[in-house]
Design a protein around this motif. Structure first.
Motif, PDB file in Angstrom:
ATOM      1  N   PHE A  63       0.488  -1.138   0.081  1.00 49.94           N
ATOM      2  CA  PHE A  63       0.328  -0.003   0.095  1.00 49.94           C
ATOM      3  C   PHE A  63       0.982   0.773   0.442  1.00 49.94           C
ATOM      4  O   PHE A  63       0.700   2.407  -1.003  1.00 49.94           O
ATOM      5  N   ALA A  64       2.136   0.792   1.107  1.00 51.40           N
ATOM      6  CA  ALA A  64       3.001   2.287   0.868  1.00 51.40           C
ATOM      7  C   ALA A  64       3.731   2.677  -0.682  1.00 51.40           C
ATOM      8  O   ALA A  64       3.457   3.471  -1.340  1.00 51.40           O
ATOM      9  N   LEU A  65       3.638   1.952  -1.770  1.00 48.88           N
ATOM     10  CA  LEU A  65       4.395   1.916  -2.774  1.00 48.88           C
ATOM     11  C   LEU A  65       3.288   2.432  -3.796  1.00 48.88           C
ATOM     12  O   LEU A  65       2.970   3.343  -4.432  1.00 48.88           O
ATOM     13  N   PHE A  66       1.726   1.644  -3.625  1.00 45.75           N
ATOM     14  CA  PHE A  66       0.560   1.766  -4.652  1.00 45.75           C
ATOM     15  C   PHE A  66       1.038   3.519  -4.228  1.00 45.75           C
ATOM     16  O   PHE A  66       0.604   5.014  -5.164  1.00 45.75           O
ATOM     17  N   ILE A  67       0.526   4.754  -3.178  1.00 42.50           N
ATOM     18  CA  ILE A  67      -0.192   5.250  -2.590  1.00 42.50           C
ATOM     19  C   ILE A  67       0.922   6.418  -2.522  1.00 42.50           C
ATOM     20  O   ILE A  67       0.577   7.432  -3.655  1.00 42.50           O
ATOM     21  N   PHE A  68       2.334   5.938  -2.338  1.00 43.23           N
ATOM     22  CA  PHE A  68       3.236   7.162  -3.365  1.00 43.23           C
ATOM     23  C   PHE A  68       3.902   7.791  -4.486  1.00 43.23           C
ATOM     24  O   PHE A  68       3.797   8.498  -5.203  1.00 43.23           O
ATOM     25  N   ALA A  69       3.129   6.326  -5.427  1.00 43.89           N
ATOM     26  CA  ALA A  69       3.252   6.636  -6.446  1.00 43.89           C
ATOM     27  C   ALA A  69       2.231   7.510  -7.205  1.00 43.89           C
ATOM     28  O   ALA A  69       2.116   7.677  -8.434  1.00 43.89           O
ATOM     29  N   LEU A  70       0.981   7.002  -7.209  1.00 40.47           N
ATOM     30  CA  LEU A  70      -0.842   7.165  -6.949  1.00 40.47           C
ATOM     31  C   LEU A  70      -0.551   8.959  -6.759  1.00 40.47           C
ATOM     32  O   LEU A  70      -0.311  10.325  -7.439  1.00 40.47           O
ATOM     33  N   GLY A  71       0.579   9.195  -5.781  1.00 40.33           N
ATOM     34  CA  GLY A  71       0.955  11.149  -4.886  1.00 40.33           C
ATOM     35  C   GLY A  71       1.967  11.687  -6.292  1.00 40.33           C
ATOM     36  O   GLY A  71       1.414  12.907  -6.598  1.00 40.33           O
ATOM     37  N   PHE A  72       2.956  10.838  -6.612  1.00 43.88           N
ATOM     38  CA  PHE A  72       3.871  11.033  -7.639  1.00 43.88           C
ATOM     39  C   PHE A  72       3.154  11.159  -8.716  1.00 43.88           C
ATOM     40  O   PHE A  72       3.664  12.611  -9.258  1.00 43.88           O
ATOM     41  N   THR A  73       2.158  10.995  -9.849  1.00 46.59           N
ATOM     42  CA  THR A  73       2.325  10.942 -10.942  1.00 46.59           C
ATOM     43  C   THR A  73       1.064  12.123 -10.925  1.00 46.59           C
ATOM     44  O   THR A  73       1.039  12.416 -12.089  1.00 46.59           O
ATOM     45  N   GLY A  74       0.893  12.245 -10.317  1.00 45.35           N
ATOM     46  CA  GLY A  74      -0.484  13.654 -10.053  1.00 45.35           C
ATOM     47  C   GLY A  74      -0.561  14.347  -9.421  1.00 45.35           C
ATOM     48  O   GLY A  74      -0.782  15.640  -9.613  1.00 45.35           O
ATOM     49  N   GLY A  75       1.304  14.929  -8.555  1.00 46.87           N
ATOM     50  CA  GLY A  75       1.676  16.220  -8.123  1.00 46.87           C
ATOM     51  C   GLY A  75       1.341  17.432  -9.356  1.00 46.87           C
ATOM     52  O   GLY A  75       0.282  18.011  -8.399  1.00 46.87           O
ATOM     53  N   LEU A 418       0.810  12.416   0.110  1.00 42.34           N
ATOM     54  CA  LEU A 418       1.685  13.700   0.426  1.00 42.34           C
ATOM     55  C   LEU A 418       2.925  13.926   0.350  1.00 42.34           C
ATOM     56  O   LEU A 418       3.116  14.804  -0.915  1.00 42.34           O
ATOM     57  N   SER A 419       3.618  12.305   0.476  1.00 45.43           N
ATOM     58  CA  SER A 419       4.756  12.537   0.047  1.00 45.43           C
ATOM     59  C   SER A 419       4.857  12.519  -1.772  1.00 45.43           C
ATOM     60  O   SER A 419       6.418  13.262  -1.688  1.00 45.43           O
ATOM     61  N   GLY A 420       4.128  11.995  -1.614  1.00 44.09           N
ATOM     62  CA  GLY A 420       4.180  11.273  -3.185  1.00 44.09           C
ATOM     63  C   GLY A 420       3.848  12.728  -4.275  1.00 44.09           C
ATOM     64  O   GLY A 420       4.616  13.230  -4.805  1.00 44.09           O
ATOM     65  N   LEU A 421       2.450  13.526  -3.806  1.00 43.08           N
ATOM     66  CA  LEU A 421       2.564  14.546  -4.371  1.00 43.08           C
ATOM     67  C   LEU A 421       3.384  15.508  -4.154  1.00 43.08           C
ATOM     68  O   LEU A 421       4.265  16.245  -5.371  1.00 43.08           O
ATOM     69  N   LEU A 422       4.818  15.824  -3.128  1.00 40.82           N
ATOM     70  CA  LEU A 422       5.253  16.900  -3.264  1.00 40.82           C
ATOM     71  C   LEU A 422       6.568  16.514  -3.929  1.00 40.82           C
ATOM     72  O   LEU A 422       7.161  17.416  -4.583  1.00 40.82           O
ATOM     73  N   PHE A 423       7.174  15.000  -3.643  1.00 41.62           N
ATOM     74  CA  PHE A 423       8.320  14.673  -4.691  1.00 41.62           C
ATOM     75  C   PHE A 423       8.116  14.652  -6.246  1.00 41.62           C
ATOM     76  O   PHE A 423       9.267  14.919  -6.938  1.00 41.62           O
ATOM     77  N   GLY A 424       6.937  14.325  -6.577  1.00 42.63           N
ATOM     78  CA  GLY A 424       6.672  14.546  -8.233  1.00 42.63           C
ATOM     79  C   GLY A 424       6.152  15.799  -8.467  1.00 42.63           C
ATOM     80  O   GLY A 424       7.359  16.090  -9.848  1.00 42.63           O
ATOM     81  N   TRP A 425       5.634  16.908  -7.540  1.00 47.66           N
ATOM     82  CA  TRP A 425       5.874  18.087  -7.908  1.00 47.66           C
ATOM     83  C   TRP A 425       7.226  18.938  -7.919  1.00 47.66           C
ATOM     84  O   TRP A 425       7.741  19.232  -9.278  1.00 47.66           O
ATOM     85  N   VAL A 426       8.065  18.838  -6.734  1.00 49.38           N
ATOM     86  CA  VAL A 426       9.259  19.021  -7.336  1.00 49.38           C
ATOM     87  C   VAL A 426      10.039  18.964  -8.300  1.00 49.38           C
ATOM     88  O   VAL A 426      10.732  19.386  -9.215  1.00 49.38           O
ATOM     89  N   ARG A 427       9.957  17.147  -8.852  1.00 50.27           N
ATOM     90  CA  ARG A 427      10.335  16.754  -9.746  1.00 50.27           C
ATOM     91  C   ARG A 427      10.213  17.309 -11.017  1.00 50.27           C
ATOM     92  O   ARG A 427      10.671  17.669 -12.245  1.00 50.27           O
ATOM     93  N   SER A 428       8.551  18.054 -11.188  1.00 46.77           N
ATOM     94  CA  SER A 428       8.051  18.817 -12.034  1.00 46.77           C
ATOM     95  C   SER A 428       9.511  20.037 -12.708  1.00 46.77           C
ATOM     96  O   SER A 428       9.311  20.371 -13.835  1.00 46.77           O
ATOM     97  N   PHE A 429      10.364  19.875 -11.636  1.00 48.72           N
ATOM     98  CA  PHE A 429      10.983  21.488 -11.444  1.00 48.72           C
ATOM     99  C   PHE A 429      12.223  20.923 -11.880  1.00 48.72           C
ATOM    100  O   PHE A 429      12.977  21.944 -12.814  1.00 48.72           O
ATOM    101  N   HIS A 430      12.482  19.712 -11.594  1.00 44.19           N
ATOM    102  CA  HIS A 430      14.094  19.091 -11.569  1.00 44.19           C
ATOM    103  C   HIS A 430      14.216  17.621 -11.714  1.00 44.19           C
ATOM    104  O   HIS A 430      14.739  17.159 -11.212  1.00 44.19           O
TER     105      HIS A 430
END
Length: 562
Positions: A63-75, A418-430
């Motif tokens: 579940f941790a991997l799923f929910i992080f990937a969900l936030g990462f791709t949607g960030g 929330l972490s996935g959201l943040l990390f995905g959003w940061v990656r869109s800049f870097h």
């Protein structure tokens, strides 16, 4: 014999649940399709009667991997739509507030326990991630182990019962009943919106494939003789490009100042409607007798990061571009949250969109550099970034607080989201760090969620029948109401106050319910992909906000029941 085998080797039960579940989920009756996750849950509930159990550690990791990937791709899309997509965002807020109120009314009237209440929310909203965030919240209530397991089992059972009815309701509501209430013909409305956005006559998917939007054609110059390359392209709004020229059988270097001469052979690439308009002024079209290579031969995917492009239409992007810098670059497709959005002149672009650029190699690479970054063709995942993101999520998940007597805790699921959201959003800049290829992210989401669902389904098996007997038809009816009430409210608000076009409005209602089958059915009814424009915005918001409601419902239900 079989029960003993499954108990001794629970991994057999896991993969049997996945295989049979996805097989069941792939079956389609009209527009209704359960999907692999719901199919996996049904099979795992049945196999759970044998006593097979998976390790809680496997369940938590999946579940941790799923929910992080969900936030990462949607960030990137989530943050892009928080501000500028406010009209559609209102509908996601309507969904969140109304389902929360309805669930709490069900708690009061039906005396639902926290687990059943959270499962009702997850199923009716067709948001499987709520199961995980709510299960963790139940574990933090401080109840005896037996009661915790029972409530977690109730989440799964209530989800499985209400999901089916919620799914059928949202599909029929968006694709059939809503148009009757609005008194509109959806296909005609979709055609009108398509034209308003700058689309041509062809609407159906097959029709667009038969007459592609971007084409290359060769002509022998006639009436266009004496016009420079730049002047000719400017006449048609830079929607076409002189790609190659042959003069006297020899290739001629193409430059803006080159003047077209009579009997030149030219290869023109660009938008079909512009070429149709330009053809009479060019001269005779030729099919052979030249040495031209294919026009618009290069295709690359680019992640849009440019700030001033966010919120601009494709037409505005071309108008703002320097003619020389934008020359020969065409946006053939726009992908947003794994959904194709129509790449029409009036389509609004968002940061994080994947743009498919078509043109000559030098042109598309120049465009990629100016618009964002090339989507890497790598198959490697940056496990440093992934591992750090999950660790940060687990740390965030340990935060908890008491508000008005209600104890709320995010848990690992909410923290990793929330972490996935943040990390995905940061990656869109870097973009040079944090590689997580789309295929890798998809397998994390699919396998992570399916494994988690199989684990909780197996553990919930023995208690499932008890809950169904306890509430009877109450849960299906509640599931239907949890779809209809937010849907009707959004329909009224979207038309009366937000003035949204019906195709986009109904797409947004499908998105606020996170329902892929609903948008698929709606696109089939409308005949084009205009509903996807509304769908992606509310889907991005609801896909993040609904899982965060899991702990809220558990906390409120526990408080109400004393």
């Amino acid at each position: 014999m079989i029960a003993e085998l499954l108990r001794s080797q629970p991994e057999i039960a896991l993969f049997a649940s996945l295989a049979l579940g996805y097989l069941i989920g792939s079956l389609k009756i009209g527009p209704i399709q359960l999907g692999g996750v719901c199919g996996t849950l049904i099979v795992s509930l049945l196999l759970g009667q044998t006593g097979a159990r998976l390790s809680p550690d496997l369940k938590n990791v999946a579940f941790a991997l799923f929910i992080f990937a969900l936030g990462f791709t949607g960030g990137p899309q989530f943050f892009a739509n928080v501000g500028r997509g406010w009209r559609y965002g209102v509908l996601s807020i309507v969904e969140i507030v109304s389902v929360l109120i309805l669930v709490m009314l069900a708690v009061a009237l039906l005396h639902l326990d926290p687990g059943t209440a959270a499962g009702l929310l997850a199923g009716a909203a067709t948001e499987s991630a709520v199961i995980g965030t709510a299960s963790e919240a139940v574990a933090k209530l401080g109840l005896p182990d037996a009661d915790t397991l029972r409530l977690q089992a109730n989440i799964v059972t209530a989800y499985s019962v209400s999901y089916l009815f919620g799914l059928i309701t949202i599909v029929l509501f968006t694709s059939q009943f809503a148009a009757l209430l609005l008194r509109v013909n959806l296909r005609e409305e979709a055609e009108r919106v398509w034209r308003k956005l700058g689309g041509g006559d062809s609407l159906g998917e097959g029709e667009r494939l038969a007459a592609p939007a971007l084409v290359g054609r060769a002509f022998r110059v006639g009436r266009a003789a004496g016009v420079t390359v730049s002047g000719f392209e400017a006449q048609y709004g830079h929607s076409l490009t002189v790609e190659q020229i042959e003069r006297g059988g020899a290739p001629l270097a193409v430059a803006p100042g080159v003047m077209l001469a009579a009997d030149d052979l030219v290869l023109i690439g660009g938008r079909r409607e512009a070429l149709i308009e330009a053809a009479p002024s060019l001269g005779e079209e030729v099919a052979s007798g030249h040495h031209f290579s294919t026009a618009l031969a290069e295709m690359v995917d680019v992640v849009l990061t440019r700030k001033d492009a966010h919120g601009a239409t494709i037409r505005q992007l071309r108008e703002r571009a320097d003619p020389e810098q934008g020359r020969g670059i065409y946006i053939a497709a726009v992908t947003r949250l794994e959904n194709r959005v129509p790449a029409l002149p009036g389509t609004v672009l968002n940061r994080g969109d994947v743009l498919t650029l078509v043109g000559a190699k030098a042109d598309v690479l120049r465009g990629a550099q100016r618009l964002g970054y090339l989507l890497p063709a790598t198959l490697k995942t940056d496990f440093v970034y992934l591992g750090l993101g999950v660790l940060v999520g687990m740390a965030i998940g340990r935060l908890s607080g008491t508000f008005g007597g209600v104890t709320l805790a995010l848990g690992t699921g909410g923290g990793c989201l929330l972490s996935g959201l943040l990390f995905g959003w940061v990656r869109s800049f870097h973009p040079i760090v944090g590689s997580l290829p789309p295929a890798a992210a998809q397998i994390l989401k699919d396998f992570g969620l399916a494994t988690f669902i199989a684990a909780v389904g197996l553990s919930a098996g023995p208690d499932a029948i008890k809950l169904v007997h306890q509430y009877g038809l109450a849960l299906p009816v509640a599931g239907i109401l949890l779809v209809l009430v937010p849907g009707l409210l959004s329909l009224w608000i979207g038309r009366m106050f937000l003035k949204l076009d019906p195709p986009m409005l109904l797409g947004a209602i499908a998105g606020q319910q996170c329902s892929t089958p609903a948008i698929s059915a709606l696109v089939g009814v409308t005949g084009n992909s205009t509903p996807v424009i509304g769908y992606t915005i509310t889907y991005a918001l609801s896909n993040i906000l609904l899982p965060l409601m899991g702990p809220v419902v558990v906390g409120l239900a526990a408080h109400v029941r004393g």
